[in-house]
Scaffold this motif. Sequence first.
Motif, short mmCIF file in Angstrom:
data_model
loop_
_atom_site.label_atom_id
_atom_site.label_comp_id
_atom_site.label_asym_id
_atom_site.label_seq_id
_atom_site.Cartn_x
_atom_site.Cartn_y
_atom_site.Cartn_z
N SER A 180 -7.21 -4.95 5.24
CA SER A 180 -6.72 -4.45 3.95
C SER A 180 -5.31 -3.88 4.09
N GLU A 181 -5.02 -3.28 5.26
CA GLU A 181 -3.68 -2.72 5.48
C GLU A 181 -2.63 -3.81 5.62
N ILE A 182 -2.98 -4.88 6.32
CA ILE A 182 -1.99 -5.94 6.50
C ILE A 182 -1.75 -6.70 5.21
N ILE A 183 -2.80 -6.81 4.38
CA ILE A 183 -2.61 -7.44 3.07
C ILE A 183 -1.56 -6.66 2.28
N GLN A 184 -1.73 -5.35 2.24
CA GLN A 184 -0.80 -4.51 1.49
C GLN A 184 0.62 -4.62 2.06
N SER A 185 0.71 -4.66 3.39
CA SER A 185 2.02 -4.76 4.03
C SER A 185 2.70 -6.08 3.71
N LEU A 186 1.92 -7.16 3.67
CA LEU A 186 2.48 -8.47 3.35
C LEU A 186 2.96 -8.53 1.90
N TYR A 187 2.19 -7.96 0.99
CA TYR A 187 2.61 -7.91 -0.42
C TYR A 187 3.95 -7.19 -0.55
N LYS A 188 4.05 -6.07 0.15
CA LYS A 188 5.27 -5.26 0.06
C LYS A 188 6.45 -6.02 0.67
N ALA A 189 6.24 -6.62 1.84
CA ALA A 189 7.33 -7.32 2.53
C ALA A 189 7.85 -8.50 1.72
N TYR A 190 6.94 -9.18 1.02
CA TYR A 190 7.33 -10.36 0.23
C TYR A 190 7.67 -10.03 -1.22
N GLY A 191 7.65 -8.73 -1.56
CA GLY A 191 8.04 -8.31 -2.90
C GLY A 191 7.13 -8.81 -3.99
N LEU A 192 5.82 -8.84 -3.74
CA LEU A 192 4.87 -9.34 -4.73
C LEU A 192 4.28 -8.20 -5.54
N LYS A 193 3.98 -8.49 -6.79
CA LYS A 193 3.32 -7.51 -7.64
C LYS A 193 1.84 -7.41 -7.28
N ASN A 194 1.23 -6.28 -7.65
CA ASN A 194 -0.19 -6.09 -7.35
C ASN A 194 -1.07 -7.10 -8.06
N ASP A 195 -0.66 -7.51 -9.27
CA ASP A 195 -1.43 -8.48 -10.04
C ASP A 195 -0.56 -9.70 -10.30
N ILE A 196 -1.04 -10.84 -9.83
CA ILE A 196 -0.34 -12.10 -10.04
C ILE A 196 -1.23 -12.98 -10.91
N PRO A 197 -0.73 -13.46 -12.04
CA PRO A 197 -1.56 -14.29 -12.93
C PRO A 197 -2.20 -15.45 -12.20
N GLY A 198 -3.50 -15.61 -12.40
CA GLY A 198 -4.22 -16.72 -11.79
C GLY A 198 -4.78 -16.43 -10.41
N TYR A 199 -4.52 -15.21 -9.89
CA TYR A 199 -5.00 -14.88 -8.55
C TYR A 199 -5.75 -13.55 -8.57
N PRO A 200 -6.62 -13.31 -7.58
CA PRO A 200 -7.30 -12.02 -7.50
C PRO A 200 -6.30 -10.89 -7.30
N SER A 201 -6.66 -9.72 -7.74
CA SER A 201 -5.77 -8.58 -7.61
C SER A 201 -5.69 -8.12 -6.16
N LEU A 202 -4.65 -7.37 -5.85
CA LEU A 202 -4.49 -6.83 -4.50
C LEU A 202 -5.69 -5.97 -4.12
N SER A 203 -6.17 -5.13 -5.06
CA SER A 203 -7.30 -4.25 -4.75
C SER A 203 -8.56 -5.06 -4.44
N ASP A 204 -8.77 -6.19 -5.17
CA ASP A 204 -9.94 -7.03 -4.90
C ASP A 204 -9.84 -7.65 -3.50
N ARG A 205 -8.64 -8.09 -3.15
CA ARG A 205 -8.47 -8.69 -1.83
C ARG A 205 -8.73 -7.68 -0.72
N GLN A 206 -8.26 -6.46 -0.93
CA GLN A 206 -8.46 -5.43 0.08
C GLN A 206 -9.95 -5.09 0.21
N ALA A 207 -10.65 -5.01 -0.93
CA ALA A 207 -12.07 -4.70 -0.89
C ALA A 207 -12.84 -5.80 -0.15
N LEU A 208 -12.51 -7.06 -0.47
CA LEU A 208 -13.18 -8.17 0.20
C LEU A 208 -12.85 -8.20 1.69
N SER A 209 -11.63 -7.81 2.03
CA SER A 209 -11.24 -7.76 3.44
C SER A 209 -12.11 -6.78 4.21
#
Length: 542
Positions: A180-209
């Motif tokens: 979950s930590e590396i997911i968040q770090s990758l989002y930040k490094a690539y300048g991605l928003k927490n919610d991207i249309p058509g994809y699971p949210s960052l929080s959902d990905r972290q929970a599943l991780s």
Amino acid sequence: MRIALIFVYCYLFVHHGQAQERSFGTLPLINKPGIAASLASKKIDSVQYRKVLNIYNKLVQARGDFRFPVPSFNLITEERRVAGIDYDQLNIVLEEKALGVCNTFGAEADAAIAFLLAHELTHYYEKHAWRRSFAEDNKDLKIGLDLDKVTDAAANETEADYLGGFLAYSAGLGLFQKGSEIIQSLYKAYGLKNDIPGYPSLSDRQALSRRTAEKMASLVDVYDMANLLVATGKYTEAYEYYRYLLLTYQSREIYNNLGVTALLEAMKYFKETELKYRYPIELDLESSAAKGDPTLNMREKLLRQAILHFDAAISLDPNYAPAFLNKANAFALLGDLTRARFYANIEARQASKVGNYPKVDQDIDVLMGIIEARSNNVKGAQALFTKADKAGNALAKINLRVLLKQPPLKEIPAGTLWPQAEKIENLTLDELANDLRVDPKKTVSIKNQLEFLQTPIMGSGSKALVSLIRNDEKTIFHLATSTYTGKTARKIGIGDPRANIVLAYGEPNRSLETPLGQLMVYKNIIFIIGKEGKLERWANYK
């Protein structure tokens, strides 16, 4: 090792509009909004590249499935997809920016890198691309449309995290649990928003991780439990644990260890006089009679069953030396010394050199020594045992004493010299068993009336593993992990050399070889010896 990212399959047609590029594990990062695929992305050849390539090669070797061509690997400058695979070029890539994120995890950087690469390799070996590809190629047909609807990308991504994590662990790259930590770090490094249309949210990905990491850790514990059951002679139970693992993950090690359980079970049907030498059977971490004797029939059946399992391991990796050595052991126990010589001194020897198995090469000398002794070539046997003994092989020393008719080395029992009871986390095994606090989330049903139970991590690094049969018969191990800081009752701790254990506990009456070391099995404690002959973990058991 296990960023449990949920991603959707994607097709991009580049390379003259035909090359099929697909990225898994980090697809929204791969298809960063506003960034197009580039044919000019620069490949990097540097110290960092060679470091990552070494990790990649370890994963490929650990997977041990060479029925398929191995994808090549490149580190690239592109900042679009984190990691991915091009199926037409059969090439896996990692982006330099993603590597930088992994390197921020300090001591766990290699494990983080292994996660990304193992995730992609798992997609490849588990053939996750097939259904989406079929649906895309046949979208004008109803079957193509139906397959497109039922394709479960989330399930594939979770499985890639789960099995990729186990792959990285089996490659010796650690149990990475910061997905979950590396997911968040990758989002930040690539300048991605927490919610991207058509994809699971960052929080959902972290929970599943986090959930996938728990499941992954459970799979590792099942494997450890199977190995410990083998060490203590619970072969029937261990066999079922390995079979359970095979339903999820097929590997040369599991097939090899299935064969080992059958081989050791067969040794129960030999008379003591037939087994005066200790055979170098490697777990990857035992008369004359009338025709039709059921004992002879049973032991031969088990030995031939073991050979089939070793053949399955070899079919995955033709350079997997432990399986060749174990196959040679099986033929030696069958009395077929001609085949035993061939598989030990030719097949296993060659595989040990190609695959770089120095410990296996020593064990080959031990088995060849046994074969020479059984062929009444005492001088030849002595020379082989002596050679392995000088290389530090403990089993060679034991067999040399048998050959020279010297008294065996023995265990040192508890007594006036060592009056203290064995404890981990200041608990004896009886105290632990009387107040066993099982974590219900970690309970695994191995087979009907056979369950695997666990406790949460305790203290500075230990846990209890329990095999339960029919709700009444238990085998309990209290395992001190590699992070445990305590000592045994006889002042042995993680990192101590095997020689120190022998000084304190004597030579064990029972041991089991591994490709890297040995399991030293005493009356109520098991020492797991790894590289350089040093203690990696130990377990009290009952």
